[in-house]
Design an enzyme around this catalytic site. Sequence first.
Site, short mmCIF file in Angstrom:
data_model
loop_
_atom_site.label_atom_id
_atom_site.label_comp_id
_atom_site.label_asym_id
_atom_site.label_seq_id
_atom_site.Cartn_x
_atom_site.Cartn_y
_atom_site.Cartn_z
N THR A 125 -15.61 68.00 42.11
CA THR A 125 -15.29 66.78 42.84
C THR A 125 -14.33 65.89 42.05
O THR A 125 -14.31 65.93 40.80
CB THR A 125 -16.59 65.98 43.12
OG1 THR A 125 -16.26 64.66 43.52
CG2 THR A 125 -17.48 65.87 41.88
N ASP A 126 -13.58 65.07 42.77
CA ASP A 126 -12.68 64.12 42.09
C ASP A 126 -13.46 63.06 41.31
O ASP A 126 -12.90 62.39 40.44
CB ASP A 126 -11.71 63.46 43.09
CG ASP A 126 -12.39 62.65 44.18
OD1 ASP A 126 -13.64 62.60 44.21
OD2 ASP A 126 -11.68 62.06 45.02
N GLU A 127 -14.77 62.93 41.61
CA GLU A 127 -15.56 61.90 40.91
C GLU A 127 -15.69 62.16 39.42
O GLU A 127 -16.04 61.27 38.66
CB GLU A 127 -16.95 61.76 41.55
CG GLU A 127 -16.88 61.27 42.97
CD GLU A 127 -18.16 60.66 43.48
OE1 GLU A 127 -19.03 60.29 42.68
OE2 GLU A 127 -18.29 60.55 44.71
N TYR A 153 -24.68 61.49 39.25
CA TYR A 153 -24.13 62.60 40.04
C TYR A 153 -22.84 63.12 39.41
O TYR A 153 -22.70 64.31 39.14
CB TYR A 153 -23.88 62.15 41.49
CG TYR A 153 -22.93 63.08 42.24
CD1 TYR A 153 -23.33 64.37 42.60
CD2 TYR A 153 -21.63 62.68 42.56
CE1 TYR A 153 -22.45 65.23 43.26
CE2 TYR A 153 -20.75 63.52 43.21
CZ TYR A 153 -21.17 64.80 43.57
OH TYR A 153 -20.30 65.64 44.22
N LYS A 157 -21.86 66.78 37.65
CA LYS A 157 -20.77 67.66 38.12
C LYS A 157 -19.78 67.94 36.99
O LYS A 157 -19.30 69.06 36.83
CB LYS A 157 -20.05 67.04 39.32
CG LYS A 157 -20.89 66.92 40.59
CD LYS A 157 -21.30 68.25 41.18
CE LYS A 157 -20.15 69.03 41.77
NZ LYS A 157 -20.62 70.29 42.43
P1 NAD Z 1 -24.68 68.74 50.85
O1 NAD Z 1 -25.64 67.83 50.15
O2 NAD Z 1 -24.37 68.50 52.29
O3 NAD Z 1 -25.20 70.25 50.75
C1 NAD Z 1 -25.73 70.78 49.57
C2 NAD Z 1 -26.42 72.10 49.92
O4 NAD Z 1 -26.91 72.67 48.69
C3 NAD Z 1 -27.61 71.96 50.85
O5 NAD Z 1 -27.61 72.97 51.82
C4 NAD Z 1 -28.83 72.11 49.92
O6 NAD Z 1 -29.97 72.65 50.57
C5 NAD Z 1 -28.26 73.09 48.90
N1 NAD Z 1 -28.95 73.00 47.60
C6 NAD Z 1 -29.29 71.88 46.91
N2 NAD Z 1 -29.93 72.21 45.78
C7 NAD Z 1 -30.00 73.57 45.75
C8 NAD Z 1 -30.51 74.50 44.82
N3 NAD Z 1 -31.13 74.10 43.69
N4 NAD Z 1 -30.40 75.82 45.09
C9 NAD Z 1 -29.79 76.24 46.23
N5 NAD Z 1 -29.30 75.40 47.16
C10 NAD Z 1 -29.38 74.08 46.91
O7 NAD Z 1 -23.37 68.73 49.97
P2 NAD Z 1 -21.83 68.83 50.41
O8 NAD Z 1 -21.33 67.49 50.73
O9 NAD Z 1 -21.69 69.95 51.37
O10 NAD Z 1 -21.19 69.24 49.00
C11 NAD Z 1 -21.09 70.62 48.64
C12 NAD Z 1 -20.44 70.71 47.27
O11 NAD Z 1 -19.14 70.12 47.31
C13 NAD Z 1 -21.19 69.96 46.17
O12 NAD Z 1 -21.12 70.72 44.99
C14 NAD Z 1 -20.43 68.66 46.00
O13 NAD Z 1 -20.53 68.19 44.68
C15 NAD Z 1 -19.02 69.11 46.31
N6 NAD Z 1 -18.11 68.09 46.89
C16 NAD Z 1 -18.48 67.35 47.97
C17 NAD Z 1 -17.57 66.44 48.53
C18 NAD Z 1 -17.94 65.61 49.73
O14 NAD Z 1 -17.17 64.72 50.10
N7 NAD Z 1 -19.04 65.85 50.40
C19 NAD Z 1 -16.30 66.30 47.97
C20 NAD Z 1 -15.95 67.08 46.84
C21 NAD Z 1 -16.87 67.98 46.33
O1 DAU Z 2 -15.15 61.97 46.14
C1 DAU Z 2 -15.94 63.08 46.41
C2 DAU Z 2 -17.37 62.64 46.58
O2 DAU Z 2 -17.43 61.94 47.82
C3 DAU Z 2 -18.36 63.80 46.55
O3 DAU Z 2 -18.33 64.38 45.27
C4 DAU Z 2 -19.77 63.33 46.88
O4 DAU Z 2 -20.65 64.43 46.97
C5 DAU Z 2 -19.74 62.62 48.22
O5 DAU Z 2 -21.02 62.10 48.52
C6 DAU Z 2 -18.71 61.48 48.20
O6 DAU Z 2 -19.14 60.40 47.30
P1 DAU Z 2 -18.95 58.86 47.71
O7 DAU Z 2 -19.91 58.08 46.92
O8 DAU Z 2 -17.53 58.48 47.69
O9 DAU Z 2 -19.39 58.95 49.27
P2 DAU Z 2 -20.36 58.04 50.19
O10 DAU Z 2 -20.19 58.56 51.58
O11 DAU Z 2 -21.71 57.94 49.63
O12 DAU Z 2 -19.66 56.63 50.07
C7 DAU Z 2 -18.31 56.43 50.42
C8 DAU Z 2 -17.97 54.97 50.16
O13 DAU Z 2 -18.67 54.16 51.11
C9 DAU Z 2 -18.40 54.47 48.79
O14 DAU Z 2 -17.43 53.54 48.31
C10 DAU Z 2 -19.72 53.75 49.05
C11 DAU Z 2 -19.55 53.21 50.45
N1 DAU Z 2 -20.78 53.12 51.28
C12 DAU Z 2 -21.56 54.23 51.40
C13 DAU Z 2 -22.71 54.20 52.13
C14 DAU Z 2 -23.59 55.41 52.25
C15 DAU Z 2 -21.10 51.95 51.93
O15 DAU Z 2 -20.37 50.95 51.84
N2 DAU Z 2 -22.24 51.90 52.67
C16 DAU Z 2 -23.08 52.98 52.78
O16 DAU Z 2 -24.13 52.86 53.46
#
Ligand code: NAD
Ligand code: DAU
Length: 339
Positions: A125-127, A153, A157
Site C-alpha cells: 500500500t502507499d501508506e 496498519y 504492511k
Molecule cells: P479486505 O479487508 O477487504 O480483505 C482482506 C481479506 O483477507 C478478507 O477476505 C479476510 O478474510 C482475509 N484475511 C484476513 N486475515 C487473514 C488471514 N490471517 N489468513 C487468510 N485470510 C485472511 O482488504 P482489501 O481492501 O481487499 O485489501 C487487500 C490487500 O490490499 C491488503 O493487503 C491491503 O493492505 C492492500 N491494499 C488495500 C487498498 C485499499 O484501498 N483497500 C489499497 C492498497 C493496498
Molecule cells: O491508501 C491505501 C489504503 O487505503 C489501504 O492500504 C487501506 O487498506 C485502506 O483501508 C485505505 O486506508 P484509508 O485510511 O485511506 O481509508 P479509509 O476508507 O479508512 O479512509 C479514507 C479517508 O476517509 C481517511 O482520510 C479517513 C476518512 N474517513 C474514513 C472513515 C471510515 C472519514 O472521514 N470518516 C470515516 O468514517
Amino acid sequence: MKLLITGGAGFIGSNFTFYMMEKRPEYELICLDKLTYAGNLATLTPVMGQSNFKFIWGDIADRTAVFELFEGERPDVVVNFAAESHVDRSIEDPGIFLQTNVMGTQVLLDACREYGVGRYHQVSTDEVYGDLPLDRPDLFFTEQTPLHTSSPYSASKASADLLCNAYQRTYNLPITISRCSNNYGPYQFPEKLIPLMIANALADKPLPVYGQGLNVRDWLYVEDHCAAIDLILEKGRVGQVYNIGGHNEMRNIDIVKLICKTLDKPESLITYVTDRKGHDMRYAIDPSFIHKELGWLPETTFEDGIQRTIRWYLDNQNWWEEIVSGEYQSYYERMYGNR
Ligand code: NAD
Ligand code: DAU
C-alpha cells in the site's frame, strides 16, 4: 499455471479473482482465506462451482495448514492480498495486524521457498510511505520514497515489505511488490469511507467526517489495480517495487458531498467527528515507473467509477445489508458512538 490468491474473499482479492477468471481462463485459481469479518464467501458465489476455481478456508499465519496446502497444490505463483486492512481497527487493537500482516507474510514466504514457487507477489500500500503535506502539491510518492509509517496498519504492511525484500536478497526468492493508492468499487466492506457513506446516506444516518474532511486520498478504481497486478505477474521484474495510482486526488469532504448529490441526500447529514489519531494528511502516487516499464495506465475515470460504484451498492443492497447487521453494529457503536 496455478495461482494461489490469499485473501480472495475480501474486497480487492475477490475483484482480482473475477478479473483473472475472465482474463486468464486457462489458469487454475486457488483462494485461501480465513473469512474474518472482512471476508465473505457469498462474494465468491459466481466462481464457486467452476472447475478451475477452488476455495480453501485457512489462516496464512497457520504454518502447518499453509505448508499442507503447498504440498498438495504446488502453486506456481502466489499473490498475497490477505491482511487486516482497516486503519481505525489497527489503532484500536494492533496485535492481529502484526500476526496476519507480518507473521502471515513470513509463513507464505517460507512456504514459497520450501516449494520453489516461481513468483511471490506482495500486495502492499502507499501508506508505507507515510503522508505528504497539503501545501506541497508538487510532491508525490515514488518507489524511492523512504518508508515512514504512521499507523499500526501501515507499520505492519511496511514490515511485510521489508521481509519480502530480505527473502529476495538473502534466499533469492522471486518476489515483486506493488504499492497502490486507495481503491474503490464493488464488494468493499462498508467500514471504509466510500461504502460507509453510501450505506449511511441511504439510511439517512449521519455521515461521520473525521476532522474537517480536508485529508486527501488518491483514488483508483479496483479493476485498474487488478489489471496492474496481472501485468506485474506477467512482465514485472523480480525484486522490483511498483507504485500504482491514477493521479486522482480528492478531499474526503468533496467525496462525501458528491455521494450526497448523487443519492439526492441533504448535506446536512454530514457530521464532523473527532479526527483519527495520527491521521495521514495526503497520499499521492507517482505512477510513472509502472507506466514506463510495463505500459500500465488506469482505464476508469473517477467520474465514471464512482457512479458505477454507487449504482453497484444500490443494486446489491442484500450484500452489504447482511454485513452491517452483524459484528459491524458493535464495531460501529465502538468507533462512532461517542466520537
Ligand atoms: P479486505 O479487508 O477487504 O480483505 C482482506 C481479506 O483477507 C478478507 O477476505 C479476510 O478474510 C482475509 N484475511 C484476513 N486475515 C487473514 C488471514 N490471517 N489468513 C487468510 N485470510 C485472511 O482488504 P482489501 O481492501 O481487499 O485489501 C487487500 C490487500 O490490499 C491488503 O493487503 C491491503 O493492505 C492492500 N491494499 C488495500 C487498498 C485499499 O484501498 N483497500 C489499497 C492498497 C493496498
Ligand atoms: O491508501 C491505501 C489504503 O487505503 C489501504 O492500504 C487501506 O487498506 C485502506 O483501508 C485505505 O486506508 P484509508 O485510511 O485511506 O481509508 P479509509 O476508507 O479508512 O479512509 C479514507 C479517508 O476517509 C481517511 O482520510 C479517513 C476518512 N474517513 C474514513 C472513515 C471510515 C472519514 O472521514 N470518516 C470515516 O468514517
